[in-house]
Design an enzyme around this catalytic site. Sequence first.
Site, PDB file in Angstrom:
ATOM      1  N   ASN A 227       5.917  -1.930   8.580  1.00 38.20           N
ATOM      2  CA  ASN A 227       5.514  -0.714   8.301  1.00 38.20           C
ATOM      3  C   ASN A 227       6.797  -0.033   8.069  1.00 38.20           C
ATOM      4  O   ASN A 227       7.778  -0.510   8.717  1.00 38.20           O
ATOM      5  CB  ASN A 227       4.431   0.071   8.744  1.00 38.20           C
ATOM      6  CG  ASN A 227       3.718   0.842   7.955  1.00 38.20           C
ATOM      7  OD1 ASN A 227       4.293   1.829   7.048  1.00 38.20           O
ATOM      8  ND2 ASN A 227       2.504   1.229   8.363  1.00 38.20           N
TER       9      ASN A 227
ATOM     10  N   LYS B 202      -3.586   2.169  -2.227  1.00 34.60           N
ATOM     11  CA  LYS B 202      -3.307   2.988  -1.368  1.00 34.60           C
ATOM     12  C   LYS B 202      -3.979   3.311  -0.301  1.00 34.60           C
ATOM     13  O   LYS B 202      -5.357   2.995  -0.368  1.00 34.60           O
ATOM     14  CB  LYS B 202      -3.266   4.343  -2.317  1.00 34.60           C
ATOM     15  CG  LYS B 202      -2.738   5.645  -1.704  1.00 34.60           C
ATOM     16  CD  LYS B 202      -2.678   6.829  -2.608  1.00 34.60           C
ATOM     17  CE  LYS B 202      -2.339   8.225  -2.131  1.00 34.60           C
ATOM     18  NZ  LYS B 202      -0.848   7.955  -1.718  1.00 34.60           N
TER      19      LYS B 202
ATOM     20  N   SER C  55       0.760  -1.262   0.104  1.00 37.46           N
ATOM     21  CA  SER C  55      -0.024  -0.052   0.003  1.00 37.46           C
ATOM     22  C   SER C  55       0.995   1.364  -0.045  1.00 37.46           C
ATOM     23  O   SER C  55       1.914   1.215   0.736  1.00 37.46           O
ATOM     24  CB  SER C  55      -0.920   0.037   1.230  1.00 37.46           C
ATOM     25  OG  SER C  55      -1.643   1.323   1.463  1.00 37.46           O
TER      26      SER C  55
ATOM     27  N   GLY D 143      11.957  -3.795   2.026  1.00 40.84           N
ATOM     28  CA  GLY D 143      13.052  -3.939   1.118  1.00 40.84           C
ATOM     29  C   GLY D 143      13.219  -4.943   0.104  1.00 40.84           C
ATOM     30  O   GLY D 143      14.358  -5.364  -0.318  1.00 40.84           O
TER      31      GLY D 143
ATOM     32  N   CYS E 196      -1.225   4.941  12.585  1.00 39.79           N
ATOM     33  CA  CYS E 196      -2.003   6.182  12.454  1.00 39.79           C
ATOM     34  C   CYS E 196      -2.122   6.909  13.611  1.00 39.79           C
ATOM     35  O   CYS E 196      -2.413   6.141  14.657  1.00 39.79           O
ATOM     36  CB  CYS E 196      -3.191   6.306  11.671  1.00 39.79           C
ATOM     37  SG  CYS E 196      -3.244   5.284  10.147  1.00 39.79           S
TER      38      CYS E 196
END
Length: 318
Positions: free
Chosen positions: A201, A54, A30, A253, A139
């Site tokens: 993340n 996204k 995402s 990665g 978030c």
Amino acid sequence: MEFVKDTTAGPDLRVKIGSLELNNPVMTASGTFGYAREFERLMNLHRLGAVIVKGISLFPRPGNPPPRIVETACGMLNAIGLQNVGVDRFITEKMPYLNGLNVPAIVNILGGSVEEYREITARLEGVPGVAGIEVNISCPNVKEGGVAFGGDPKMAAAVTKAVKETCSVPVIVKLSPNVTDIREMARAVEDAGADSISLINTLIGMAIDLKKKRPVLANVIGGLSGPAIKPVALRMVYEVAGAVSIPIIGIGGIETAEDALEFMLAGASAVQIGTANFVNPRASEEVVEGIAKYVQEEDGIESVRDVIGGLKLDWIKD
């Protein structure tokens, strides 16, 4: 459900994420692949295991002011600010195209409160083509003074439970690496009903312009991704694989099939390709091709599922 081998087909690359069966273990991460249409002329989207779009919020977000991307040694920093069209426009403008693909579309969602996560999920429930929900818990929790859901096991569990109760598709929870113990977070969301966990993340980082004596990013700090974080991501996938029983999706990665297979040996059932998409738009497709070649040529491997968790530790002595 057991997989039935098709002896007339090529290498068996099928994997399962909860109740969702994928033709191969390669997904897009995402935030690095837009809403998929952006890549349709650059690669064969139908070769993917799944598309993860996204991140989507309840209302449209303009994102942070520029500059908001900077290249770093072996990676990049981004502070996009979760810019997106909002869930209603996503459903009407983006989902019809995604529903036309012959690969599953997984919707990444984000919110500032448990209620926002629940509301976004409710609006996505039953929308044609939504094959799964990936929950971004990295978030700010507006109602808790800016604390990230991804840093508190109880809040992470609360979000997971709310989403799981509201939808009928598999729920993937995306974990932040910026925590003391990633295993504690993984167990919390598993206990709350998550069907799968994706990690990691981005790591938190920053860059400084020496001549201007200013931060390079307007937001000052951003998320570090790319090859630089791969060792950290591998370690966390390995740790989480030993702590939970639900499928894991490795991120961090991954540029080549070799990278992806390392994550699978560490315990991941699938992988996501992120920053590599900016460098090579065909990266995800090439990873699929490389995995297929490995399964076909490697002795003792009949399907890609034989690779999962196959890391050998017998050479390590006490």
